[in-house]
Design a protein around this motif. Structure first.
Motif, PDB file in Angstrom:
ATOM      1  N   TRP A 166     -43.333 -53.366  35.346  1.00 60.83           N
ATOM      2  CA  TRP A 166     -43.697 -52.326  34.387  1.00 60.83           C
ATOM      3  C   TRP A 166     -43.787 -50.988  35.095  1.00 60.83           C
ATOM      4  O   TRP A 166     -44.468 -50.848  36.115  1.00 60.83           O
ATOM      5  CB  TRP A 166     -45.025 -52.662  33.726  1.00 60.83           C
ATOM      6  CG  TRP A 166     -45.570 -51.554  32.860  1.00 60.83           C
ATOM      7  CD1 TRP A 166     -46.634 -50.735  33.133  1.00 60.83           C
ATOM      8  CD2 TRP A 166     -45.061 -51.149  31.591  1.00 60.83           C
ATOM      9  NE1 TRP A 166     -46.827 -49.851  32.103  1.00 60.83           N
ATOM     10  CE2 TRP A 166     -45.873 -50.073  31.133  1.00 60.83           C
ATOM     11  CE3 TRP A 166     -44.003 -51.573  30.794  1.00 60.83           C
ATOM     12  CZ2 TRP A 166     -45.654 -49.435  29.918  1.00 60.83           C
ATOM     13  CZ3 TRP A 166     -43.791 -50.943  29.582  1.00 60.83           C
ATOM     14  CH2 TRP A 166     -44.603 -49.880  29.144  1.00 60.83           C
ATOM     15  N   GLY A 179     -47.274 -56.319  36.085  1.00 62.99           N
ATOM     16  CA  GLY A 179     -47.812 -55.348  35.152  1.00 62.99           C
ATOM     17  C   GLY A 179     -48.777 -54.402  35.830  1.00 62.99           C
ATOM     18  O   GLY A 179     -48.718 -54.179  37.048  1.00 62.99           O
ATOM     19  N   TRP A 193     -40.002 -51.536  30.971  1.00 62.64           N
ATOM     20  CA  TRP A 193     -39.864 -52.655  31.885  1.00 62.64           C
ATOM     21  C   TRP A 193     -38.557 -52.501  32.654  1.00 62.64           C
ATOM     22  O   TRP A 193     -37.493 -52.274  32.059  1.00 62.64           O
ATOM     23  CB  TRP A 193     -39.864 -53.982  31.124  1.00 62.64           C
ATOM     24  CG  TRP A 193     -41.232 -54.385  30.661  1.00 62.64           C
ATOM     25  CD1 TRP A 193     -41.775 -54.208  29.420  1.00 62.64           C
ATOM     26  CD2 TRP A 193     -42.227 -55.033  31.453  1.00 62.64           C
ATOM     27  NE1 TRP A 193     -43.052 -54.693  29.391  1.00 62.64           N
ATOM     28  CE2 TRP A 193     -43.361 -55.211  30.618  1.00 62.64           C
ATOM     29  CE3 TRP A 193     -42.289 -55.470  32.768  1.00 62.64           C
ATOM     30  CZ2 TRP A 193     -44.530 -55.815  31.081  1.00 62.64           C
ATOM     31  CZ3 TRP A 193     -43.450 -56.068  33.231  1.00 62.64           C
ATOM     32  CH2 TRP A 193     -44.558 -56.237  32.389  1.00 62.64           C
TER      33      TRP A 193
END
Length: 614
Positions: free
Chosen positions: A144, A413, A151
């Motif tokens: 991310w 992430g 992404w």
């Protein structure tokens, strides 16, 4: 009036503070304009295929989509699993998409080949293969990028071996839970000199035969109980290694014939192997009203079994007694077999498996059931815990999959790599669909999804609709990134932990439903409620459980961390008004298509000026 920055407001002693002028600009576009987004899907099984269709109907032309599928063809589970006897244990006419009914299923419980063909036919007829689904492509990693709000992916073309980069505004993981098969953890397994096969990687028929061989089948889950009776007629000797007892159900046609659906079942013509006779198929095709009545009746029956897994419920007590009697009868009352195969734990703690002829097969003279553990595998066979060597020509491992929910690739992430985060912690998700710290990421049947709650086809439709609704909200409300809050997921997980002890799922037994194989782990694979409870839960999007990052709003001098959440309200007009006056459906391009975006914005502005009477 607390927490107001005095530098940002003008004061009048007799009036409330008023924001200073020139610090905000109105978006010159109508309310409802959807920005164009790129979506990457992972997996082209039932969930991925349904997602393609749902995005097309829900988002219309305001997106582009690519789906990466690691296999050589679509179908997911039903492409990968082709072992003898492989079929669905949900009635065929309920194991299909509501938007694509099939009238000519061959059997009450579809064989794997037929389900796979059904999915492939949909992809062909819906034009999903042309530029959308890319087979032989595997996602190797996804990171991310907060600044871009996207992404960034690394993908491998498995045919050429080349790696390339891709990016997406939204990442939809439809790779499923039962796809990453694993060998059992047995010392010496790969020293075996005979045929070594996993149920999820069955060899092509031309390259493999069990005829007149001594064969060991390890595992009595849903695959093992189908393989054993299917291969029995071919083999010379069959050794079935059973680690844990399991509740084995009669054929569901027998169960349906004695329950609320009995009246309908009397009108259905089947042969002795539960195949629909030609006349029955012809009636389904010629009488849509009857067909729909049949489908709804069976669906209502299979959706009402939640009481069976509630601990100490009358339904569970009755079913347990009946099932114990059934299994004892099918095993001819053999004391050793009954002890090895009939559980003492609650009904439903492990997956309940319909398995016609499985129990009867275990009573044959050339079939041996081994309930003790395996010490190791030797070149000529398996050594039991007792030290006995059982010589076999082939070993079939029906030992399941990695069900840890950990991604097969690095998924990085805001909080790091989910592979690492879920290695030492119990996997947690928001309503099984989204994960804190993973913005713009969605998954099908993630942690605590309804994987054991009936037909996954219908489940994927509800999940896909929910996901598409969230993406649409982001497109039309200038939301750059969206993720569930950790607080919301903590509360949801607390509810799950408090609820599961009410069910047999939370009782003590070894089950892949749990986070630990010792029988005492947290239930991670099942939804805390019934099938209809899950559907009801997903009907409403709870915006208060999410955290948002907004797109730039044209603000003059405002810090990047501050966005006006109502910037999307635009120039005072609605796309509904413009459509009503004959304009084409509207969408705004993203930054990569600035020329087209400018054209669209100009059109919107002109429309607003020319039609003040709207």
């Amino acid at each position: 009036m607390a927490n107001i920055d005095r530098n940002d407001v003008a004061y009048d002693n007799k009036k409330d503070p008023v924001p200073a002028p020139a610090c905000y600009t109105v978006k010159e576009a109508p309310l409802g304009v959807a920005r164009h987004v790129r979506i990457v899907g992972i997996g082209a099984g039932a969930s991925g295929i349904n997602m393609v269709r749902t995005l097309r109907t829900q988002l219309q032309d305001s997106f582009e989509l690519v789906v990466y599928e690691k296999n050589s063809d679509v179908g997911g589970t039903w492409h990968e699993n082709r072992y003898p006897g492989c079929r669905c244990d949900i009635p065929s006419h309920n194991y299909q998409f509501t938007w694509r009914p099939k009238y000519d299923w061959s059997n009450f419980f579809s064989p794997a080949e037929e389900i796979n063909a059904y999915l492939g036919q949909i992809c062909d007829e819906e034009g999903m293969r042309d530029g959308v689904i890319k087979t032989d492509h595997e996602v190797l990693g996804a990171h991310w990028n907060e600044e871009q709000g996207r992404w960034l992916l690394t993908v491998s073309n498995l045919q050429t071996g080349a790696h390339f980069s891709d990016s997406a505004d939204f990442l939809v993981d439809a790779s499923g839970i039962l796809n990453n098969w694993k060998w059992p953890d047995l010392p010496g397994l790969h020293d075996f000199e005979g045929d070594l096969v996993h149920s999820a990687r069955w060899p092509e028929a031309a390259d493999f035969s069990l005829k007149d061989k001594a064969v060991a089948v390890i595992g009595n889950g849903s695959s093992g109980v189908q393989i054993v009776p299917a291969i029995y007629p071919q083999v010379k000797k069959l050794v079935h290694v059973v680690r844990t007892p399991t509740w084995v159900l009669p054929s569901r046609t027998q169960i349906l014939a004695t329950g609320p659906a009995a009246g309908m079942m009397k009108t259905i013509e089947l042969d002795c192997e539960d195949n629909f006779v030609p006349e029955q198929v012809a009636r389904f095709q010629a009488d849509p009203a009857f067909y729909q009545s049949f489908v709804k009746t069976i669906e209502a029956e299979i959706s009402t079994g939640f009481n069976l897994v509630l601990k100490d419920s009358p339904e569970q007590a009755f079913a347990t007694k009946q099932l114990r009697q059934y299994m004892t009868m099918m095993l001819n009352g053999d004391e050793r077999l009954c002890k090895a195969l009939i559980p003492t734990f609650e009904l439903g703690c492990r997956r309940m498996t319909p398995a016609p002829t499985y129990l009867q097969t275990l009573t044959r003279s050339n079939v041996r059931v081994v309930a003790e553990g395996i010490r190791r595998v030797l070149p000529r066979g398996i050594e039991l815990a007792s030290g006995e060597l059982v010589e076999v020509d082939a070993i079939i491992c029906a030992t399941g999959f990695d069900v840890s929910f950990r991604p097969r690739f690095p998924l990085v992430g805001r909080d790091g790599n989910l592979q690492d985060l879920w290695r030492d912690n119990v996997p947690q998700a928001y309503m099984s669909c989204t994960v804190p710290g993973l913005p713009n990421y969605f998954t099908f049947l993630g942690p605590n999804g309804p994987i054991g709650h009936g037909s996954t086809f219908t489940l994927t439709e509800h999940i896909a609709k929910y996901i598409a609704g969230v993406i649409r909200k982001c497109q039309t409300e200038d939301i750059k990134a969206i993720a569930p809050s950790q607080a919301a997921v903590d509360d949801y997980s607390e509810h799950i932990r408090a609820f599961m002890p009410r069910t047999a799922w939370g009782s003590s037994c070894n089950s892949w439903y749990k986070s630990s194989s010792n029988g005492h782990g947290t239930v991670t694979a099942l939804h805390p409620g019934s099938r209809n409870h899950f559907f009801h839960m997903l009907e409403t999007f709870r915006g208060e459980d999410y955290e948002y990052v907004y797109e730039a709003d044209g603000t003059c001098g405002r810090p990047a961390t501050r966005r006006n959440r109502f910037h999307y309200l635009g120039n005072g007009f609605s796309t509904r008004e413009l459509k009503a006056h004959g304009d084409q459906p509207l969408h705004a391009a993203n930054g990569a298509s600035t020329a087209r975006a400018a054209d669209i914005d100009a059109k919107h502005a002109a429309s607003s000026r020319l039609r003040p009477q709207l």
